[in-house]
Design an enzyme around this catalytic site. Sequence first.
Site, mmCIF file in Angstrom:
data_model
loop_
_atom_site.group_PDB
_atom_site.id
_atom_site.type_symbol
_atom_site.label_atom_id
_atom_site.label_comp_id
_atom_site.label_asym_id
_atom_site.label_seq_id
_atom_site.Cartn_x
_atom_site.Cartn_y
_atom_site.Cartn_z
ATOM 1 N N SER A 1 33.600 28.177 22.591
ATOM 2 C CA SER A 1 33.542 29.473 21.881
ATOM 3 C C SER A 1 32.825 28.953 19.986
ATOM 4 C CB SER A 1 34.397 30.379 21.430
ATOM 5 O OG SER A 1 35.047 29.968 20.312
ATOM 6 N N ASP A 2 31.856 29.532 19.964
ATOM 7 C CA ASP A 2 31.992 30.069 18.546
ATOM 8 C C ASP A 2 33.490 29.767 17.696
ATOM 9 O OD1 ASP A 2 30.514 29.076 15.940
ATOM 10 O OD2 ASP A 2 28.914 29.738 16.412
ATOM 11 N N TRP A 3 32.605 29.104 16.495
ATOM 12 C CA TRP A 3 34.534 29.955 15.611
ATOM 13 C C TRP A 3 34.552 30.683 15.301
ATOM 14 C CZ3 TRP A 3 33.455 25.329 17.786
ATOM 15 C CH2 TRP A 3 34.409 24.057 17.592
#
Length: 817
Positions: A230-232
Amino acid sequence: MCSATIGSRSDESRLVARLSLEQKVRLLTGADGWSLHPESAVGLRPLVMSDGPAGVRGTRFDPADPSTSLPCPVAIAATWDVELVQRLTAALGREARSKGVDVVLGPTVNIIRTPMSGRGFECFSEDPLLTSRIAVAYVRGMQGAGVGATVKHFVANDSETDRHTYDARVTQEVLRELYLPPFEACVLEADVWLVMAAYNSVNGATMTANELLLRGLLKEEWGFEGVVVSDWSATTTTAPSASAGLDLVMPGPDGPWGEQLVAAVREGAVAESAIDDKVARLLHLSRRVGALDGATPHPGAAAERVPVDAALLREFTARSFVLLTNPGGLLPLEANLRSLALIGPNAIEPQTQGGGSVRVLPSARVDLAASLQAALPKTAITVDQGCLTSATVAAPREGTLRDPVTGRPGVRLEIRGANGDAVYDAPFPRNAVTWWDGLPNAVHGSGTTIVMRAGYRPDTTGTHVIGAAGVGALRIIADGSLLAETKTALSGDVVEALSRPPELRVPVELQAGREVLVSVELVPDQRFVMLRLGIAPEAGDDELIEQAVRSAAGAEVAVVVVGSADGEESEGYDRKTLALGGRQDELVTRVSAANPRTIVVVNSGMPVLMPWANRAAAIVQGWIPGQAFGDALADTLLGEAEPGGRLPLSMPRAEADAPVLHARPQGGGLVYAEGLLVGYRGYDRDGVEPLFAFGHGLGYTSWEYVSLAAEPVAVNGELDVRVTVRNSGARAGREVVQVYLERPEDGPERPLRTLGAFGIVDADPGKQVEVRMTIPARAFMRFDETARDWAPRGGAYTIWAGRSSRDLRLNLRVEVG
């Protein structure tokens, strides 16, 4: 790919069988912001990740361990040189290895949909073929060094405005033909090890839980065997994201998986086989980077850092520069210049990096004047700012700040707890500190105060401006007296706290040589802590422009460096205008009038408007070029290196000309109404002439296009073409030969022509060379939404060869069955 370190998937399956459900799920959320959990039961050490793609920061900014700052990705693509890109990213991979980094979060392979993109500098191109070829080379270089590359942001993550929440509404045809090809190429050709799921939604499903695209397309159709991360902080669900194909939630240790995911498996909402597959993928990645079963020593054990070779970086940076105009042949300059006026806000404070997660702490400082002086030791060089552009007070000039405790250059950084006691007190080398600087956890505590103190010795007498930038309660103190205080707030994305923080300013009268003790304080109100100190003599634009004009009039040559100001191009927000900030247009116009031998260097990642383009003797697009900017620019201006770049995007004459100008969601939706007509495809179909076309770029020689030939279409659908060119100039040079494909039968909803292939040739004066290229079979297909498959598009095609999308010299008609 380091095949010697990769075991079979059956090996990973046996390891997975050793773990309990709780152990498996624990591995699927980060241990902290940048590392993953170890697991002794399978011999797994922590994996370490770092932001990219224009350098490898590591887990924090560390003055004792700086990083090589590369040209921004759009500049990387401007080389159009896949072999050189692979050499550069292999070197970057070795540097990452030496820093103890296993995975780099890059490259960014999103398409540059609009020139207003705040993060466009971090992408490669407006064209999917060029993006794909550069991206594949980037990944191969990085992973060849044993470091995992992460292609991002999957997919349609093409706006920073409301980037966490917008829903990209885009047809399958447009996704497949324009926005997905770079990801597909990285998976099928480069065997990329990680793909990052974006913040946004696509057609109603958030990307971290988009089963159609993650599991259906990426993993099943394309056969991706790596890890989807995932993106952060992008993951907001438990069962939906786990079932859709997401493998790893970052950062940790908190998040929506953990105990919630264990419970979802126990309740039957998520199959345990799905968990096993995620862990197997993670272990497969771990084996590839040498983190499993002691396959290789931990890279952090390296005794010395391995920075990117300075000569390679210098060569690459010069190859990225694009010579936009040079009508009178002023460039390259003669080495016997008597005088040169270096002018412009970016001559004083060049922008070498964009804003946001892409930033690193560079291992070398850029000083354009020093680089030019080293290349022209007998030339008298003057330096003038020209005008003001920065949204914050300029950083104090080097050597004017000292730590009041040690007396050494730098500042004193202190962190006080809520009770006022100091929990941290140490020297700090820079005038800005962020939460990425490895500060103690106390910095995030309620009521914490961050204090930056320094002795400042001004060079001039008069009014100076002191600035303190940050989000929270700010105070400015000089010689023990409180000068100003305020409370600031952040209205946009949290990244703005780092790239464009609000600032408190106060004027103060100072005497040259008399030191004043300056202190700025911040009580932060959010975890993205940033405090910046600025001090500079107060100056007005009128005075600065007049002085610049005088310097230009008295010099043989003027070099004006204009462009983006610090924080203007950044992750987290989009640009508001393509116009240069402040009075830079007036500066260029007046300097060009004062000295007809004026060279303009544009220091920006994205296009800017150039109403003065026909007044300058030469224009060089220098991008956001990293730490080799100064030396590479000197090489280029003096002809030690040819500006080898070609534009990877179109540059408009006016904002209204751009096929897509703003990408602002409406009611939560971002509609891709232009379809396939992005960038040069839109300009061509609309009949609009850009200021500088996609693929444009001059050199220091001239080229004649001699012949174009094509082989019969191969059984696999590919078309081999041959273009012969001759160096008709007086010096050796390099040419980027571009081949475009046109299908006259296409309707107005499809591009007039598209880039089909490109190749690079080098030749001495008078020499004739042939470049062979292959137009891929996919270029003769379209995605059929009804059949959900690629369909051939036979018929007559025109093959064009030339120097840009608008400078096409040769053509050939072919029939495709």
